[in-house]
Design an enzyme around this catalytic site. Structure first.
Site, PDB file in Angstrom:
ATOM      1  NE  ARG A 185       6.905   4.274   0.619  1.00  0.00           N
ATOM      2  CZ  ARG A 185       6.629   5.041   1.676  1.00  0.00           C
ATOM      3  NH1 ARG A 185       7.559   5.270   2.579  1.00  0.00           N
ATOM      4  NH2 ARG A 185       5.436   5.594   1.822  1.00  0.00           N
ATOM      5  CD  GLU A 215      10.139   1.835  10.643  1.00  0.00           C
ATOM      6  OE1 GLU A 215      10.216   2.776   9.840  1.00  0.00           O
ATOM      7  OE2 GLU A 215       9.971   0.656  10.286  1.00  0.00           O
ATOM      8  NE  ARG A 232      -5.074 -20.767   3.707  1.00  0.00           N
ATOM      9  CZ  ARG A 232      -4.707 -19.689   4.388  1.00  0.00           C
ATOM     10  NH1 ARG A 232      -5.270 -18.529   4.132  1.00  0.00           N
ATOM     11  NH2 ARG A 232      -3.789 -19.769   5.335  1.00  0.00           N
ATOM     12  CE  LYS A 265       3.083   3.206   3.239  1.00  0.00           C
ATOM     13  NZ  LYS A 265       3.500   3.424   4.641  1.00  0.00           N
ATOM     14  CE1 TYR A 300      -0.173   2.154   4.218  1.00  0.00           C
ATOM     15  CE2 TYR A 300       0.875   0.018   4.504  1.00  0.00           C
ATOM     16  CZ  TYR A 300       0.607   1.283   4.966  1.00  0.00           C
ATOM     17  OH  TYR A 300       1.109   1.695   6.175  1.00  0.00           O
TER      18      TYR A 300
END
Length: 285
Positions: A52, A180, A100, A148, A33
């Site tokens: 990114r 962070e 799956r 991310k 995301y």
């Protein structure tokens, strides 16, 4: 007003938008995301966020989707359709719908692309005015924090631990060093005025706002050290702050209950926040 969202090429009312229960983002957390801030109806730092996004996709062997011009158009169209003046646009991209299986599906499986807006006071943020209180928590995330992904359960747990402690957020600690924040990059300003933040690696997210703030800090002559620091060093600092697309530059005024400086947002954080907002308003698209 009902929001308009974007799902796989269609603009839909939010209550009409659906994603399959077999989507790998839902089943496996197999998705990435990005989030872009919106100021005065325009988008901030899109080149960095799109770059990114591509980096995250490459790291996870995800197939290409819309090009950057098309992505920008979708973002801008959502802002327009929702009359969004200030807030955020979230983008989530999963590997798509498949039975799956731990193994990735073939390249013929189309990805799932979803975008939606969220109104939020980004500039006139109450938290930025008073400063954030943070606690430290052990960093128990996986080893590729530079990607991310939507795997945000542990950051959510850290934020809830902060809330339970009466704080605003958490700074994560691994091997005695701050990595962070739960959803931000962490900075301190030493007593002799040096700006310190952890160097880029797979240990932290390569923050787009982080990069912009470091550039602005260099422009105004701050001495920058990209290295890890301990919670103890942070508690002894002149000031501290965190950066992200959602918080921009937000001062930290206490760590684990210990006030920094006079317990109010510091001058360096305030200056960098002002500079970042001014530049964002000039360059937003």
């Amino acid at each position: 007003m009902t929001r308009t969202v974007y799902v796989n090429g269609e603009y839909l009312a939010e209550d009409q938008a659906t994603v399959s229960i077999f989507d790998r983002g839902f089943l496996m957390g197999d998705a990435v995301y990005e989030v872009c801030a919106v100021l005065e109806g325009r988008l901030v730092d899109t080149p960095g966020h799109f770059a990114r996004l591509r980096r995250s996709m490459t790291a996870l062997s995800m197939p290409e989707t819309l090009d950057n011009d098309e992505l920008l158009h979708v973002h801008q169209e959502l802002v327009r359709r929702n009359a969004l003046r200030e807030g955020l646009v979230y983008l989530q991209l999963s590997r798509g719908v498949a039975d799956r299986d731990f193994a990735y599906p073939g390249s013929e499986t189309p990805p799932t692309l979803v975008l939606f807006t969220q109104a939020k006071a980004v500039i006139d943020s109450p938290l930025a005015h008073r400063g954030a209180h943070v606690i430290t928590q052990p960093d128990l995330r996986w080893g590729r924090r530079d990607i991310k992904t939507v795997q945000l359960l542990y950051p959510s747990m850290a934020k809830m631990a902060a809330r339970a402690a009466g704080a605003d957020d958490a700074w994560l600690v691994e091997n005695g060093l701050v990595t962070e924040g739960s959803s931000s990059n962490a900075f301190i300003v030493t007593r002799d005025g040096r700006l310190v933040t952890r160097e880029l690696s797979s240990d932290i997210l390569h923050g787009i706002t982080r990069a912009a703030v470091l550039r602005l800090a260099r422009d105004v002559g701050l001495v920058i050290e990209e290295r890890a620091f301990t919670p103890e060093e942070a508690c002894m600092a002149q000031e501290a702050f965190m950066t992200s697309a959602t918080s921009m530059v937000t001062a930290v005024v206490s760590i684990d209950g210990q006030a920094l400086g006079d317990g109010r947002p510091g001058a360096v954080a305030a200056r960098l926040r002002t500079l970042y907002i001014e530049e964002s308003l000039r360059q937003a698209e």
